[in-house]
Motif scaffolding. Structure first.
Motif, PDB file in Angstrom:
ATOM      1  N   LEU A  27       0.846  -1.191   0.000  1.00 46.17           N
ATOM      2  CA  LEU A  27       0.000   0.000   0.000  1.00 46.17           C
ATOM      3  C   LEU A  27       0.880   1.238   0.000  1.00 46.17           C
ATOM      4  N   LYS A  28       0.377   2.301  -0.595  1.00 45.96           N
ATOM      5  CA  LYS A  28       1.107   3.554  -0.458  1.00 45.96           C
ATOM      6  C   LYS A  28       0.135   4.735  -0.386  1.00 45.96           C
ATOM      7  N   ASN A  29       0.644   5.910  -0.004  1.00 46.19           N
ATOM      8  CA  ASN A  29      -0.159   7.132   0.113  1.00 46.19           C
ATOM      9  C   ASN A  29      -1.344   6.978   1.064  1.00 46.19           C
ATOM     10  N   MET A  30      -1.111   6.465   2.251  1.00 50.75           N
ATOM     11  CA  MET A  30      -2.198   6.326   3.209  1.00 50.75           C
ATOM     12  C   MET A  30      -1.678   6.732   4.580  1.00 50.75           C
ATOM     13  N   ASP A  31      -2.585   7.309   5.439  1.00 51.66           N
ATOM     14  CA  ASP A  31      -2.131   7.793   6.738  1.00 51.66           C
ATOM     15  C   ASP A  31      -1.538   6.663   7.571  1.00 51.66           C
ATOM     16  N   ASN A  32      -2.242   5.522   7.538  1.00 52.96           N
ATOM     17  CA  ASN A  32      -1.792   4.403   8.341  1.00 52.96           C
ATOM     18  C   ASN A  32      -1.516   3.208   7.449  1.00 52.96           C
ATOM     19  N   ILE A  33      -0.322   2.653   7.539  1.00 53.10           N
ATOM     20  CA  ILE A  33       0.002   1.423   6.822  1.00 53.10           C
ATOM     21  C   ILE A  33       0.740   0.506   7.791  1.00 53.10           C
ATOM     22  N   PHE A  34       0.208  -0.752   7.928  1.00 52.64           N
ATOM     23  CA  PHE A  34       0.852  -1.709   8.831  1.00 52.64           C
ATOM     24  C   PHE A  34       1.079  -3.025   8.106  1.00 52.64           C
ATOM     25  N   ASP A  35       2.118  -3.767   8.564  1.00 54.81           N
ATOM     26  CA  ASP A  35       2.368  -5.096   8.012  1.00 54.81           C
ATOM     27  C   ASP A  35       1.601  -6.129   8.818  1.00 54.81           C
ATOM     28  N   GLY A  36       1.121  -7.170   8.116  1.00 50.61           N
ATOM     29  CA  GLY A  36       0.390  -8.210   8.824  1.00 50.61           C
ATOM     30  C   GLY A  36       0.384  -9.517   8.064  1.00 50.61           C
ATOM     31  N   ARG A  53      -3.518 -10.639  11.339  1.00 54.25           N
ATOM     32  CA  ARG A  53      -2.790 -10.348  12.560  1.00 54.25           C
ATOM     33  C   ARG A  53      -1.629  -9.417  12.233  1.00 54.25           C
ATOM     34  N   LEU A  54      -1.625  -8.265  12.893  1.00 53.98           N
ATOM     35  CA  LEU A  54      -0.548  -7.308  12.652  1.00 53.98           C
ATOM     36  C   LEU A  54       0.671  -7.694  13.481  1.00 53.98           C
ATOM     37  N   VAL A  55       1.818  -7.223  13.068  1.00 53.20           N
ATOM     38  CA  VAL A  55       3.017  -7.441  13.862  1.00 53.20           C
ATOM     39  C   VAL A  55       2.768  -6.749  15.199  1.00 53.20           C
ATOM     40  N   GLY A  56       2.894  -7.489  16.292  1.00 51.22           N
ATOM     41  CA  GLY A  56       2.664  -6.859  17.587  1.00 51.22           C
ATOM     42  C   GLY A  56       1.289  -7.178  18.148  1.00 51.22           C
ATOM     43  N   ASP A  57       0.718  -8.297  17.689  1.00 51.51           N
ATOM     44  CA  ASP A  57      -0.448  -8.872  18.358  1.00 51.51           C
ATOM     45  C   ASP A  57      -1.736  -8.053  18.297  1.00 51.51           C
ATOM     46  N   VAL A  58      -1.988  -7.299  17.248  1.00 53.20           N
ATOM     47  CA  VAL A  58      -3.288  -6.657  17.049  1.00 53.20           C
ATOM     48  C   VAL A  58      -3.979  -7.414  15.925  1.00 53.20           C
ATOM     49  N   GLU A  59      -5.262  -7.743  16.147  1.00 54.43           N
ATOM     50  CA  GLU A  59      -5.975  -8.502  15.125  1.00 54.43           C
ATOM     51  C   GLU A  59      -7.027  -7.618  14.488  1.00 54.43           C
ATOM     52  N   LEU A  60      -7.162  -7.645  13.178  1.00 52.67           N
ATOM     53  CA  LEU A  60      -8.141  -6.816  12.475  1.00 52.67           C
ATOM     54  C   LEU A  60      -8.966  -7.672  11.542  1.00 52.67           C
ATOM     55  N   LYS A  61     -10.243  -7.280  11.398  1.00 52.82           N
ATOM     56  CA  LYS A  61     -11.107  -7.931  10.434  1.00 52.82           C
ATOM     57  C   LYS A  61     -11.247  -6.952   9.273  1.00 52.82           C
ATOM     58  N   ALA A  83      -6.489  -8.944  -5.038  1.00 47.27           N
ATOM     59  CA  ALA A  83      -6.533  -9.389  -3.655  1.00 47.27           C
ATOM     60  C   ALA A  83      -6.881 -10.862  -3.565  1.00 47.27           C
ATOM     61  N   ASP A  84      -6.096 -11.676  -4.180  1.00 46.44           N
ATOM     62  CA  ASP A  84      -6.326 -13.109  -4.117  1.00 46.44           C
ATOM     63  C   ASP A  84      -5.499 -13.658  -2.959  1.00 46.44           C
ATOM     64  N   PHE A  85      -6.140 -13.644  -1.761  1.00 45.56           N
ATOM     65  CA  PHE A  85      -5.361 -13.914  -0.561  1.00 45.56           C
ATOM     66  C   PHE A  85      -5.406 -15.366  -0.147  1.00 45.56           C
ATOM     67  N   LYS A  86      -4.319 -15.813   0.479  1.00 46.49           N
ATOM     68  CA  LYS A  86      -4.267 -17.156   1.053  1.00 46.49           C
ATOM     69  C   LYS A  86      -3.824 -17.014   2.505  1.00 46.49           C
ATOM     70  N   VAL A  87      -4.236 -17.991   3.328  1.00 48.11           N
ATOM     71  CA  VAL A  87      -3.812 -17.982   4.722  1.00 48.11           C
ATOM     72  C   VAL A  87      -2.283 -18.031   4.774  1.00 48.11           C
ATOM     73  N   GLY A  88      -1.698 -17.154   5.580  1.00 44.14           N
ATOM     74  CA  GLY A  88      -0.244 -17.126   5.720  1.00 44.14           C
ATOM     75  C   GLY A  88       0.434 -16.066   4.885  1.00 44.14           C
ATOM     76  N   ASP A  89      -0.327 -15.420   3.947  1.00 42.08           N
ATOM     77  CA  ASP A  89       0.249 -14.372   3.102  1.00 42.08           C
ATOM     78  C   ASP A  89       0.697 -13.185   3.935  1.00 42.08           C
ATOM     79  N   LYS A  90       1.812 -12.619   3.564  1.00 45.00           N
ATOM     80  CA  LYS A  90       2.238 -11.364   4.186  1.00 45.00           C
ATOM     81  C   LYS A  90       1.563 -10.245   3.404  1.00 45.00           C
TER      82      LYS A  90
END
Lengths: 285, 358
Positions: free
Chosen positions: B290-299, B316-324, B335-342
């Motif tokens: 992602l780019k050009n956004m106020d908040n960007i986190f790795d998960g 799950r974000l780095v640092g134990d925060v979970e988001l739906k 956005a063809d996501f698989k479990v375990g994708d970074k």
């Protein structure tokens, strides 16, 4: 038809028979202890049984002609009138009781209904004696001084009848008011109907089956009542039940007594059928 | 705008249970107003007090500017549609609808034309339905008769107590659109009670969200959804992610027990306080990069559920925060996501709201 189909057919037929098996016992009971005495009494009324209880091939309308004499007819008319009046009074007095218990009291309704039935735990004869004693005391010290008396008059009979039969009105009324959806009453109010018009347009029509059941349950046994007029009434409250009682046990004319019983039964049935047709709400046929 | 219905600090206590706790609000002319909340939140009791079917323990209820606390329901000239409709089973469609006209002493010569007209508004041809027995009608038709019966006397306010509850989903959705159309046609003020947030959002001009006898927030559907004022409102209407933390004066939100700092647009009253950040799943962007956004986190993608029109991801974000997060399938080639994708997740700061902890 294959064998399996035949077996299925048999099972299907057997399943249809099972409900009737449950009917067999009560039907047999009624046949022996209710219908057969009625048929015997019918045979008596036509003079087909002699005084030694033997069946004889005889047929006479003599006893019916006696039954339709003006004396008996006046007494029968009076009985119907008193029974009708009792039913109406029981309705007028019983409806508010049933309504209040069913709708206004949530927690104590079982206790209150128990109290309505409670008198029936005591023998009828005992209760009527008690009522007679109380009314005689009242006659002596209260009504007598006002110049009238209750025991031995139509007032005594009416009081006794209402006292004795009002639970038969309250029970079916309670059952049908209790089933009434309270939101129908609320809907009626939000549509602009006050308490009285809500009662006559919504509550009463919807509880009509209970009213009809109550009226019939009170009216029918009242017509044949003989103990209340015997204890609380005078000669001019002599009812058809007393006539039958006397014919059987004093005059010992089982033939005449049976004929009067049959006439009473037929006329009561006719009145009830007319009522159900025109005033019975959902019992109409 | 004039207030058609006004409640001032109305309270209702049943025994030792406070059903409605100092509720105040106004409903304006021609408005479609909803009271939304879980069962037992006091919404039905509030409606019944407006109808006059319950007496408030305290407070004032006004209809068209007049205090009506002591006015019995049959003199309030309001219409009410009950939860189980309460149609009179001993009357046919015509007599049910005519009942209010008779009771409120409308001229007898107008009975027929009024009943027929309202049946037409309900889309029920009077020639076919007038003489029908109530039991011969389908659920949706009974619904319409109940509404017609309440509307035929032209009340200025119509109260509806979850009238669509017993219907199945398809008819319910159709009736929602119908109700809105009827409301526009007759121009009556509608006060609608429901526990279904979708229903409230679809139909209402304004919504009062109720919880435990209190009003949590009153506002237009969009306002309630986008700018919830309390944790309850944010959680009850739609789905959301809550993150606990501290609002800093420099425009950052320090996530509790975590090194994260989230850029927020917090109102000044939250500055320096512990609060909750609420961000809805569909307001979160997910991509490999992602780019050009106020908040960007790795998960990391922990879970991936395909729901047809969108995909629901648990990240799950780095640092134990979970988001739906929800991703539209239209973008699924990206956005063809698989479990375990970074992956990277992010949102512009205006996509999140801050609500108090309790």
């Amino acid at each position: 038809m294959s064998i399996s189909e035949l077996i299925f057919e048999k099972i299907r037929k057997r399943k249809k028979i099972i409900p009737f098996l449950f009917l067999l016992l009560p039907l047999g009971y009624l046949l022996v202890f209710f219908f057969s005495p009625m048929i015997i009494s019918l045979l008596y009324s036509f003079g087909a049984v002699d005084k030694y209880y033997h069946f004889i091939f005889n047929f006479t309308l003599e006893y019916y002609l006696q039954s339709f004499s003006p004396t008996v007819m006046v007494i029968l008319g009076r009985s119907l009138l008193i029974a009708g009046l009792t039913a109406v009074c029981c309705f007028l007095l019983g409806y508010p009781v049933a309504y209040t218990i069913a709708i206004k009291t949530r927690r104590y309704r079982n206790v209150l209904m128990m109290m309505v039935i409670l008198p029936y735990w005591v023998s009828f004869l005992l209760r009527i004696y008690a009522l007679m004693n109380i009314l005689q005391l009242l006659d002596m010290y209260v009504f007598g001084r006002l110049g009238f008396s209750v025991v031995g008059t139509i007032w005594g009979v009416m009081l006794g009848m209402i006292y004795d039969y009002i639970p038969f009105m309250i029970l079916p009324l309670y059952a049908s008011v209790e089933k009434l959806d309270v939101s129908l009453i609320e809907a009626s109010k939000t549509l602009g109907a006050g308490p009285y018009r809500t009662f006559f347009h919504v509550t009463l029509p919807l509880t009509m089956p209970g009213v009809a059941a109550g009226i019939i349950l009170v009216f029918v046994p009242c017509v044949g009542e003989f103990l209340v007029p015997y204890f609380l009434g005078g000669p001019s409250e002599y009812m058809i039940g007393n006539v039958i009682w006397d014919l059987f046990l004093k005059v010992r004319s089982w033939w005449f007594g049976s004929a009067v019983s049959t006439v009473m039964l037929a006329i009561t049935l006719a009145v009830v059928l007319i009522y159900m047709k025109y005033g019975g709400g959902e019992m109409a046929f | 705008m004039s207030a058609e219905v006004e409640l001032i600090e109305v309270r209702k206590v049943f025994g030792d249970v406070v059903a409605v706790d100092d509720v105040s609000f106004e409903v304006y002319k021609n408005e479609f107003f909803s009271m939304l909340g879980p069962s037992g939140c006091g919404k039905t009791t509030t409606l019944r007090m407006i109808a006059g079917l319950e007496e408030p323990t305290k407070g004032i209820i006004k209809l068209r500017g007049n205090v009506v606390n002591d006015v019995p329901p049959y003199k309030r000239r309001i219409g009410m549609v009950f939860q189980h409709l309460a149609l009179f089973p001993h009357m046919n469609v015509y007599d049910n609808i005519c009942f209010g006209l008779k009771m409120q002493k409308f001229p007898e010569s107008e009975f027929k034309s009024r009943v027929y007209k309202i049946l037409e508004v309900m889309d029920m041809p009077p020639e076919i339905f007038a003489k029908r027995n109530i039991r011969q009608l389908s659920g949706g038709q009974q619904q319409r008769v109940a509404i017609a019966r309440a509307l035929v006397t032209e009340p200025t306010v119509l109260l509806l107590d979850e009238p669509l509850g017993p219907l199945d989903l398809k008819i319910r959705q159709r009736m929602q659109i119908e109700l809105k159309r009827i409301q526009r046609t007759v121009g009556t003020t509608f006060i609608y009670v429901t526990h279904d947030q979708g229903e409230a959002l679809t139909m209402s001009d304004r919504i009062a969200v109720m919880n435990k006898g209190r009003i949590e927030q009153i506002g237009a559907a969009k306002e309630i959804y986008e700018r919830p004022k309390t944790k309850f409102v944010a959680g009850f209407i739609g789905e959301t992610n809550f993150i606990e933390g501290l609002c800093n004066s420099d425009g950052y939100f320090d996530v509790k027990n975590s090194p994260f700092k989230i850029v927020v647009d917090a109102p000044s009253e939250f500055v320096g306080k512990n609060a909750l950040l609420s961000v809805r799943p569909e307001k979160i962007f997910v991509a490999k990069k992602l780019k050009n956004m106020d908040n960007i986190f790795d998960g990391t993608v922990e879970d991936c559920i395909y729901v047809g029109s969108f995909v629901t991801l648990r990240i799950r974000l780095v640092g134990d925060v979970e988001l739906k997060a929800q991703v539209q399938v239209a973008e699924s080639s990206l956005a063809d996501f698989k479990v375990g994708d970074k992956v990277q997740v992010g949102w512009p700061k205006e996509n999140a709201t801050i609500v108090p902890l309790e």
